[in-house]
Design an enzyme around this catalytic site. Structure first.
Site, PDB file in Angstrom:
ATOM      1  N   GLU A  26      46.782 -52.516  25.635  1.00  0.00           N
ATOM      2  CA  GLU A  26      45.874 -51.951  24.635  1.00  0.00           C
ATOM      3  C   GLU A  26      44.402 -52.087  25.019  1.00  0.00           C
ATOM      4  O   GLU A  26      43.522 -51.849  24.211  1.00  0.00           O
ATOM      5  CB  GLU A  26      46.130 -52.599  23.270  1.00  0.00           C
ATOM      6  CG  GLU A  26      47.467 -52.221  22.689  1.00  0.00           C
ATOM      7  CD  GLU A  26      47.753 -52.866  21.346  1.00  0.00           C
ATOM      8  OE1 GLU A  26      47.106 -53.896  21.002  1.00  0.00           O
ATOM      9  OE2 GLU A  26      48.625 -52.348  20.635  1.00  0.00           O
ATOM     10  N   GLU A  82      53.780 -55.044  13.208  1.00  0.00           N
ATOM     11  CA  GLU A  82      52.568 -55.471  13.902  1.00  0.00           C
ATOM     12  C   GLU A  82      52.627 -55.114  15.381  1.00  0.00           C
ATOM     13  O   GLU A  82      51.654 -54.635  15.949  1.00  0.00           O
ATOM     14  CB  GLU A  82      52.375 -56.980  13.716  1.00  0.00           C
ATOM     15  CG  GLU A  82      51.196 -57.559  14.461  1.00  0.00           C
ATOM     16  CD  GLU A  82      49.844 -57.094  13.945  1.00  0.00           C
ATOM     17  OE1 GLU A  82      48.853 -57.228  14.691  1.00  0.00           O
ATOM     18  OE2 GLU A  82      49.744 -56.592  12.810  1.00  0.00           O
ATOM     19  N   VAL A  86      57.516 -52.730  24.871  1.00  0.00           N
ATOM     20  CA  VAL A  86      58.544 -52.722  25.912  1.00  0.00           C
ATOM     21  C   VAL A  86      57.820 -52.766  27.249  1.00  0.00           C
ATOM     22  O   VAL A  86      56.856 -52.015  27.461  1.00  0.00           O
ATOM     23  CB  VAL A  86      59.431 -51.461  25.823  1.00  0.00           C
ATOM     24  CG1 VAL A  86      60.423 -51.414  26.975  1.00  0.00           C
ATOM     25  CG2 VAL A  86      60.155 -51.406  24.487  1.00  0.00           C
ATOM     26  N   GLY A  92      60.962 -45.570  28.474  1.00  0.00           N
ATOM     27  CA  GLY A  92      61.638 -44.299  28.697  1.00  0.00           C
ATOM     28  C   GLY A  92      63.159 -44.408  28.653  1.00  0.00           C
ATOM     29  O   GLY A  92      63.857 -43.443  28.937  1.00  0.00           O
ATOM     30  N   GLY A  96      62.327 -48.867  22.895  1.00  0.00           N
ATOM     31  CA  GLY A  96      61.397 -48.889  21.768  1.00  0.00           C
ATOM     32  C   GLY A  96      62.029 -48.274  20.534  1.00  0.00           C
ATOM     33  O   GLY A  96      61.898 -48.808  19.428  1.00  0.00           O
ATOM     34  N   ASN A 123      46.584 -43.475  22.584  1.00  0.00           N
ATOM     35  CA  ASN A 123      47.952 -43.678  23.056  1.00  0.00           C
ATOM     36  C   ASN A 123      48.805 -42.452  22.724  1.00  0.00           C
ATOM     37  O   ASN A 123      49.660 -42.469  21.835  1.00  0.00           O
ATOM     38  CB  ASN A 123      48.533 -44.948  22.427  1.00  0.00           C
ATOM     39  CG  ASN A 123      49.797 -45.399  23.110  1.00  0.00           C
ATOM     40  OD1 ASN A 123      50.433 -44.645  23.838  1.00  0.00           O
ATOM     41  ND2 ASN A 123      50.182 -46.635  22.857  1.00  0.00           N
ATOM     42  N   TYR A 130      56.146 -41.129  17.926  1.00  0.00           N
ATOM     43  CA  TYR A 130      56.197 -41.349  16.482  1.00  0.00           C
ATOM     44  C   TYR A 130      56.313 -40.027  15.725  1.00  0.00           C
ATOM     45  O   TYR A 130      57.024 -39.939  14.729  1.00  0.00           O
ATOM     46  CB  TYR A 130      54.981 -42.142  16.008  1.00  0.00           C
ATOM     47  CG  TYR A 130      54.881 -43.516  16.621  1.00  0.00           C
ATOM     48  CD1 TYR A 130      56.024 -44.258  16.943  1.00  0.00           C
ATOM     49  CD2 TYR A 130      53.653 -44.094  16.904  1.00  0.00           C
ATOM     50  CE1 TYR A 130      55.934 -45.519  17.512  1.00  0.00           C
ATOM     51  CE2 TYR A 130      53.556 -45.359  17.467  1.00  0.00           C
ATOM     52  CZ  TYR A 130      54.704 -46.066  17.775  1.00  0.00           C
ATOM     53  OH  TYR A 130      54.612 -47.302  18.329  1.00  0.00           O
TER      54      TYR A 130
END
Length: 174
Positions: A26, A82, A86, A92, A96, A123, A130
């Site tokens: 991140e 939170e 992975v 892939g 996740g 991201n 998502y």
């Protein structure tokens, strides 16, 4: 073969290592200040503040999800995710998604209205993932964080002397 299991107190060093790897990903390598002792107390003590699931591939720990309960005055109880992480070499492969699915099952079993979490705006792969799950994005909401000196001043009842002015965009001249 993939195994998703609840984290145990013996996983605390691994949770801390994964937290550091997530912070690196991140672009916040210095953000992790939590200790193993704090994770042990907060996750595995008499009043746990979070829960965690570990993902293993052929016996090797390769990811985790860390979550806790939240409450909405509009919808009731939910779960806040939170962390969902992975390791890069295992991305892939649906790990996740499997972790997120396990958290969703827990939330449903507990009567939660759903799961909330945050994603960094850069991201794009996570955002695309998502969206493919049918997630809603609330771009009109702003995150708010009170911490450090400002947190302590407010807790002490102090009023800021000169609150910072909101940052405004100004055209670059020249």
């Amino acid at each position: 073969m993939l195994l998703i299991r609840p984290a145990a107190v013996s996983d605390v060093p691994l949770l801390l290592r994964f937290s550091r790897e997530l912070a690196e990903y991140e672009r916040q390598p210095d953000a992790v200040v939590i200790t193993e002792e704090t994770l042990t107390r907060d996750g595995f003590g008499p009043q746990p503040k979070f829960r965690s699931l570990m993902a293993e591939w052929d016996g090797e720990a390769i990811g985790y999800a860390l979550f806790f309960g939240i409450y909405s005055s509009l919808k009731g109880s939910g779960i806040f995710l939170e962390d969902l992480f992975v390791r890069e070499a295992f991305r892939g492969r649906g790990i996740g998604r499997a972790l997120l699915s396990a958290v969703a099952r827990i939330a449903r079993e507990e009567g939660s209205y759903g799961i909330r979490w945050e994603v960094l705006d850069w991201n794009e792969s996570a955002i695309k993932f998502y969206r493919s799950l049918g997630c809603e994005f609330f771009d009109e909401w702003r995150q708010v964080l009170l911490q450090a000196d400002a947190f302590h001043r407010l807790a002490d009842g102090e009023t800021p002397r000169n609150p910072p002015a909101p940052k405004q965009w100004r055209p670059h001249s020249g």
